[in-house]
Every structure is written in structure tokens, then in C-alpha cells.
Design a protein around this motif. Structure first.
Motif, short mmCIF file in Angstrom:
data_model
loop_
_atom_site.label_atom_id
_atom_site.label_comp_id
_atom_site.label_asym_id
_atom_site.label_seq_id
_atom_site.Cartn_x
_atom_site.Cartn_y
_atom_site.Cartn_z
N PRO A 138 2.58 3.93 -10.63
CA PRO A 138 2.91 3.94 -9.19
C PRO A 138 4.24 4.63 -8.90
O PRO A 138 4.38 5.33 -7.89
N ASP A 142 4.80 7.90 -6.44
CA ASP A 142 5.78 7.92 -5.35
C ASP A 142 6.74 9.10 -5.50
O ASP A 142 7.10 9.75 -4.50
N LEU A 145 4.99 12.36 -4.57
CA LEU A 145 4.76 12.47 -3.13
C LEU A 145 5.97 13.07 -2.41
O LEU A 145 5.85 13.68 -1.35
N ASP A 248 -5.93 11.95 -2.12
CA ASP A 248 -5.45 11.80 -0.75
C ASP A 248 -3.97 12.21 -0.73
O ASP A 248 -3.14 11.55 -1.37
N LYS A 250 -1.71 11.81 1.33
CA LYS A 250 -0.80 10.83 1.93
C LYS A 250 -0.48 9.68 0.98
O LYS A 250 0.65 9.21 0.91
N THR A 251 -1.49 9.22 0.25
CA THR A 251 -1.28 8.07 -0.64
C THR A 251 -0.93 8.48 -2.07
O THR A 251 -0.31 7.72 -2.81
N GLY A 252 -1.39 9.69 -2.46
CA GLY A 252 -1.17 10.15 -3.82
C GLY A 252 -2.20 9.63 -4.80
O GLY A 252 -2.11 9.91 -6.01
N TYR A 253 -3.21 8.90 -4.31
CA TYR A 253 -4.23 8.32 -5.17
C TYR A 253 -5.60 8.95 -4.90
O TYR A 253 -5.84 9.46 -3.79
N VAL A 255 -9.31 9.33 -3.71
CA VAL A 255 -9.94 8.70 -2.56
C VAL A 255 -10.96 7.65 -3.02
O VAL A 255 -11.58 7.80 -4.08
#
Length: 324
Positions: A138, A142, A145, A248, A250-253, A255
Motif C-alpha cells: 500500500p 501511494d 500515485l 484505476d 485514482k486508487t492505484g489498484y 479495478v
């Protein structure tokens, strides 16, 4: 009754009408007798297939145009403009580069960030793309991103390449052609059978080796571009969980939604390519809302139902083009 002047005018017009009819017939005959050329090759890390009606083969010219696109956007070409930029080197951005960069920015705004050409480091971090790294923590997600200076135009370059070839063929006066680069397609006119071009949409199944080619449907298209994006061939399982290659921004994960495949029809293949990728990030419901704002686009969505079967949704304007 016609007077003498009217008769005289008619007599003068008849030869011109006859010449017009004869000329039209000759043009139609020439069109029907002119052969269809078919070229295949390798570009942008994928294969291309181009069929066009012309009296000479244009493969050398076609590949010269594709090379121009490769020189700007290819991630496989260490001398491309995008490769220089990603290494932090100074390079002059061409008109072609700026055209696609601006289109990417426009689609980014229209999709609320779902289309993002700076997502490459995250794609790599999750084990997809050009560098296969271990699954990120995680904290790493972050961090990535916040660093958005690496460009990857692979979600738009193949579509743009198809557009570039279409421009070349149109400049030569070619009226009937079908261009396909890695599944991104531009068509015009009719096929060799004098019918609209028929393009299949592959049924989405977990097929990372791409050996299955069962079709979900066939779409009759002409004078339009088409692109498809999906998660069903680029994925992996880890810890009993499936990770799809669509990240994604925006989330970095990866979909996690029901949309398996998005096919988009548009006037430009670059546009169709970008929005097909965007819909794979957005999912079915957000995709529908965007399509309401963009009636110039048509889409065909295949999604997973809760019971494991496949469902289909498509733009109402696409109904007449679908072969059941």
C-alpha cells in the motif's frame, strides 16, 4: 409541345447525358474489377492486417507511416519520443505527439481521470506492462500515485496508427478498406464481397494464451472506427485472487467490477481506443452515464452477472448494426 429552342437544347444535352452514363458505368466496372490488396506485419508489439481495394500494393508506404507513429509512441522503441521523455531527456515534441497528447488530456477530463497516460509505473508495479515487478505494498502504491511523469500511450497508439493508415489510403483515393492493428479497427466502404465489413467481438473468457476465439457477436460496420478493451486475457491469480491488468489511476489498484469487455465505435480509432480503456476503468454504470453525454460514441459492454453468466448492454444506436 416543345418549341424549337427547347428541342435544340435537348439535342445538345443528350450527348452529355450519354457520356455521363457511359462514364459512370465504366467507373463502376473499374471499381468492381480492381483487386483487393492484403498486407500483414508486426508493429507496436502486435500484428496488423490491412485490406484495401487498389491497383497496386502499398505495404511499403503503409509501414513508413506506421514507423512514424512507432518513432513517437512505442514503448518497445528506445529511440521513440516517449522513451526519451521517460528517461528525462530533452526532445522536441512533434505535431503528431502533441495531437495525441492533447487527445489523451481531453479524454482524461471527460472520464474524470479514468484515462491516464501516466499510469505506467502502477501497471508495472502490479506485474503488468514492460517491467514485471513484485506485487506492491500500500505504501508503494501511494508513493507511485504521487509520481506521474512516466508516459505510456499504448492505450491509444494502436488506434491512432489505424487512423494514420486510413488517412494515407484516403489520400490515394481508396474508397474500400479495413485496417486492424492489434484489434483496433478502421473501416470504409465495402468488403470484397460488396458487403459492409463484419467485425467480431470476442466472448470474454479467462484465456491468457489467446487460444480461444469464440465470438460474442458480429457487428456490421463501415465508415467508422472500432476498438475493444478487456481484462479477460491479461490477468493473474495470487493468493486465490484474480488481478486484472486495468489499473484505476485514482486508487492505484486493479479495478474490481463486473465489466469484462468494452467495445467502442467512434469516428476516430484513437478516440475509440481511449474510451474503450476508460470504460474498463469506469465500469458499466459510469460508462452508461458518460455515453449519455457523448451521443457520437456507441458502445457494446459484456459484463459478469452475479450467477457467473455473461450479460450484454449496448447503445440503442448500435442495434441496427449487430448481427444476431
Amino acid at each position: 409541345m416543345m418549341d424549337k429552342n427547347q428541342k435544340r437544347r435537348l439535342l445538345w444535352q443528350l450527348p452529355f447525358l450519354a457520356l455521363l452514363i457511359v462514364g459512370t458505368v465504366l467507373i463502376i466496372r473499374q471499381q468492381r474489377s480492381m483487386p483487393y490488396q492484403h498486407d500483414e506485419g508486426f508493429v507496436f508489439g502486435t500484428v496488423y492486417s490491412i485490406t484495401y481495394q487498389y491497383d497496386e500494393n502499398l505495404k511499403a508506404d503503409i509501414e513508413a507511416e506506421l514507423q512514424k507513429v512507432d518513432d513517437e509512441f512505442s514503448m518497445f522503441n528506445e529511440h521513440s519520443t516517449v522513451a526519451h521523455i521517460n528517461r528525462g531527456e530533452q526532445v522536441t515534441r512533434s505535431k503528431m505527439f502533441n495531437e495525441i497528447f492533447e487527445l489523451a488530456q481531453t479524454v482524461n477530463r471527460e472520464t474524470d481521470g479514468a484515462f491516464d497516460v501516466t499510469v505506467a509505473p502502477l501497471v508495472n508495479a502490479w506485474g503488468f506492462g514492460f517491467k514485471h515487478e513484485s506485487m506492491p505494498t500500500p505504501h508503494q502504491v501511494d508513493s507511485l500515485l504521487k509520481v506521474r511523469h512516466q508516459y505510456d500511450f499504448s492505450a491509444i497508439a494502436k488506434g491512432y496508427g489505424s487512423d494514420v493508415v486510413a488517412r494515407l489510403l484516403r489520400k490515394r483515393g481508396i474508397q474500400n478498406f479495413m485496417i486492424e492493428i492489434g484489434g483496433e479497427i478502421v473501416t470504409q466502404g465495402v468488403s470484397q464481397r460488396r458487403l459492409p465489413w463484419k467485425i467480431g467481438v470476442t466472448k470474454p473468457t479467462d484465456d491468457s494464451l489467446a487460444v480461444g476465439n469464440e465470438l460474442q457477436t458480429v457487428i456490421n460496420i463501415t465508415d467508422i472506427a472500432m476498438a475493444t478493451s478487456g481484462n479477460y486475457r491479461n490477468f493473474y491469480y495470487k493468493g486465490g485472487r484474480k488481478y486484472a491488468h486495468t489499473i484505476d489511476p485514482k486508487t492505484g489498484y486493479p479495478v474490481q467490477h463486473s465489466l469484462l469487455s468494452a467495445t467502442v465505435l467512434a469516428n476516430s480509432c484513437a478516440v475509440a481506443d481511449a474510451y474503450a480503456t476508460s470504460f474498463m476503468v469506469m465500469g458499466v454504470e459510469r460508462g452508461k452515464l458518460l455515453l449519455e453525454r457523448h451521443p457520437e460514441l456507441m458502445a457494446y459492454f459484456i459484463y459478469a452477472k452475479p450467477d457467473g453468466t455473461h450479460g450484454v448492454w449496448f447503445s440503442p444506436s448500435l442495434k441496427s448494426k449487430i448481427s444476431e
